[in-house]
Design an enzyme around this catalytic site. Structure first.
Site, PDB file in Angstrom:
ATOM      1  N   LYS A 115       0.853  -1.204   0.000  1.00 33.60           N
ATOM      2  CA  LYS A 115       0.000   0.000   0.000  1.00 33.60           C
ATOM      3  C   LYS A 115       0.886   1.251   0.000  1.00 33.60           C
ATOM      4  CE  LYS A 115      -0.456  -0.329   5.027  1.00 33.60           C
ATOM      5  NZ  LYS A 115      -1.348  -0.750   6.123  1.00 33.60           N
ATOM      6  N   ARG A 121     -11.065   0.124  14.924  1.00 31.17           N
ATOM      7  CA  ARG A 121     -11.189   0.911  13.698  1.00 31.17           C
ATOM      8  C   ARG A 121     -12.171   0.185  12.785  1.00 31.17           C
ATOM      9  NH1 ARG A 121      -5.043   1.914  11.784  1.00 31.17           N
ATOM     10  NH2 ARG A 121      -5.518  -0.184  11.063  1.00 31.17           N
ATOM     11  N   TYR A 159      17.835  28.999  10.406  1.00 30.69           N
ATOM     12  CA  TYR A 159      16.697  29.737  10.960  1.00 30.69           C
ATOM     13  C   TYR A 159      16.653  29.611  12.478  1.00 30.69           C
ATOM     14  CZ  TYR A 159      14.734  30.124   6.260  1.00 30.69           C
ATOM     15  OH  TYR A 159      14.515  30.423   4.948  1.00 30.69           O
ATOM     16  N   MET A 169      13.513  24.108   4.270  1.00 33.03           N
ATOM     17  CA  MET A 169      12.736  23.477   3.197  1.00 33.03           C
ATOM     18  C   MET A 169      13.620  22.686   2.237  1.00 33.03           C
ATOM     19  SD  MET A 169      10.144  25.143   0.401  1.00 33.03           S
ATOM     20  CE  MET A 169       8.872  25.656   1.509  1.00 33.03           C
TER      21      MET A 169
HETATM   22  C1  PLP Z   1      -0.636  -1.932   6.594  1.00 33.28           C
HETATM   23  C2  PLP Z   1      -1.231  -3.216   7.017  1.00 33.28           C
HETATM   24  C3  PLP Z   1      -0.412  -4.312   7.279  1.00 33.28           C
HETATM   25  C4  PLP Z   1       1.105  -4.231   7.260  1.00 33.28           C
HETATM   26  O1  PLP Z   1       1.534  -3.638   8.469  1.00 33.28           O
HETATM   27  P1  PLP Z   1       3.101  -3.537   8.805  1.00 33.28           P
HETATM   28  O2  PLP Z   1       3.125  -3.050  10.206  1.00 33.28           O
HETATM   29  O3  PLP Z   1       3.657  -2.542   7.843  1.00 33.28           O
HETATM   30  O4  PLP Z   1       3.655  -4.877   8.609  1.00 33.28           O
HETATM   31  C5  PLP Z   1      -1.015  -5.517   7.587  1.00 33.28           C
HETATM   32  N1  PLP Z   1      -2.360  -5.616   7.655  1.00 33.28           N
HETATM   33  C6  PLP Z   1      -3.178  -4.575   7.434  1.00 33.28           C
HETATM   34  C7  PLP Z   1      -4.643  -4.752   7.539  1.00 33.28           C
HETATM   35  C8  PLP Z   1      -2.647  -3.345   7.107  1.00 33.28           C
HETATM   36  O5  PLP Z   1      -3.458  -2.312   6.882  1.00 33.28           O
END
Ligand code: PLP
Length: 372
Positions: free
Chosen positions: A35, A130, A259, A311
């Protein structure tokens, strides 16, 4: 000449880290979680190194489509499931598996016309609060799905809130809740993110009906960095963020930098100015005051940032590396040419965040190249 900053994706590390997951959960099938554009590495960059995964898990239909275009014919799982009926049709067309976490998703499946029954991951809420069905409503959801002609397989799933806690026992109540709600339901199981794969993979993969879902570990960051370093888990960094020195300053005692003049030289000092700032994804909160700096490698030698992150630039102490000059390599995290490593987790911890956020924050203006 382009600005000297770049991110390098190390395919050898991705492939080796995937093997670490496989060995930690021997017998389980492995989803490579890609993802957020493979946690900032780029799906197209990462995919060739992760083809030994059993499937790819992500959220975004466009990313699923990209994987199909890249030639992946195996399983793809949508971790948040479908957002509307049109998504379900895309799942039929691209043969995507999807999470079911609420009853409206079941209603839409029941209304779907398809001659290709779907595989779904039915999510239980084991305390994260969630997504997912509460344990006492899980069986009813399973029975509804099981009765649908549109569904050919149901995998039992949960996502753990505390798998990365300092105390490994903190996740046991969630594991027990999942076990209690599912023990007499048939089907495969999917429980483990990276932290749980490394810590409990052996136990949870026993029986051969498990799917693990590692994400962060594939990219060489430790899921529980406050307890185990990436090195301790045998993980190699899959991303190097590096740039070069574009200026050198000789400071007199009492002169300050950047800065807010947050750092003041106690004595004469050489400072390097590196072409990387928060608009590249480097954390602005990385400390560089007199008390504390954030680690960085200059020509492979470990030193620290001084002064505030701006930046487009950071400033670094060249005391430990007197030969450094304009054009010297500066590694913000990952591997230096000299072979030295700086874990993204160390930088994240200095800046009060996690490796996940730093990887995902790589800015579009930072070009990505791929190393074999
Ligand atoms: C993002 C996600 C993972 C992977 O989590 P990591 O901590 O990056 O291994 C696994 N299961 C779900 C449902 C996720 O959303």
């Amino acid at each position: 000449m382009p600005r000297p900053i770049e991110a390098i994706v190390h395919r050898d590390a991705l492939a080796a880290n995937l093997e670490v997951a496989r060995q930690a959960a021997a017998g389980a099938r492995v989803w490579a979680v890609v993802k957020a554009d493979a946690y900032g590495h780029g799906i197209a960059n990462a995919f060739p190194a992760l083809q030994r995964a059993d499937g790819f898990a992500l959220l975004d239909l466009a990313e699923a489509e990209l994987l199909r275009d890249l030639g992946w014919r195996g399983p793809i799982l949508l971790l948040e499931g479908c957002f509307d009926g049109r998504d379900l049709e895309t799942c039929s067309r691209l043969h995507l598996w999807h999470v079911v976490h609420d009853s409206r998703q079941i209603d839409r499946l029941a209304a779907l016309k398809t001659d290709r029954p779907h595989r779904v991951f039915l999510k239980m809420n084991s305390g994260m609060n969630r997504l997912g069905f509460a344990p006492d409503r899980y069986r009813a959801a399973w029975l509804r799905l099981d009765a649908l002609a549109q569904v050919e397989q149901i995998v039992l799933m949960t996502h753990l809130a505390n798998a990365d806690a300092d105390d490994a026992a903190a996740t046991l109540p969630a594991l027990a809740a999942f076990e209690a709600a599912t023990h007499d339901l048939p089907g495969e199981r999917s429980v483990c993110n990276s932290a749980a794969t490394l810590r409990f993979g052996e136990r949870l993969a026993a029986g051969g009906a498990a799917w693990v879902r590692p994400g962060i570990l594939l990219y060489g960051s430790s899921p529980d960095a406050s307890v185990h370093s990436a090195d301790a888990w045998g993980l190699a960094p899959a991303m190097t963020l590096r740039t070069r020195l574009i200026a050198v300053q000789e400071l007199a005692a009492g002169a300050s930098i950047g800065y807010g003049s947050s750092f003041t030289a106690a004595g004469p000092m050489r400072i390097g100015v590196a072409a990387c700032g928060y608009a590249d994804g480097y954390p602005r909160l990385a400390p560089g005051g007199n008390a504390l700096g954030t680690p960085v490698l200059v020509d492979g030698v470990r030193t620290r940032t001084v002064g505030r992150v701006s930046m487009d630039m950071i400033t670094v102490d060249l005391g430990p590396v007197p030969t450094a000059t304009i054009g010297s390599e500066v590694v913000l995290w990952g591997r230096a040419d000299a072979g030295t490593m700086l874990s993204i987790d160390e930088v994240a911890s200095a800046a009060g965040t996690v490796g996940y956020e730093l990887m995902c924050a790589r800015a579009p203006r930072v070009p990505v190249t791929v190393a074999a």
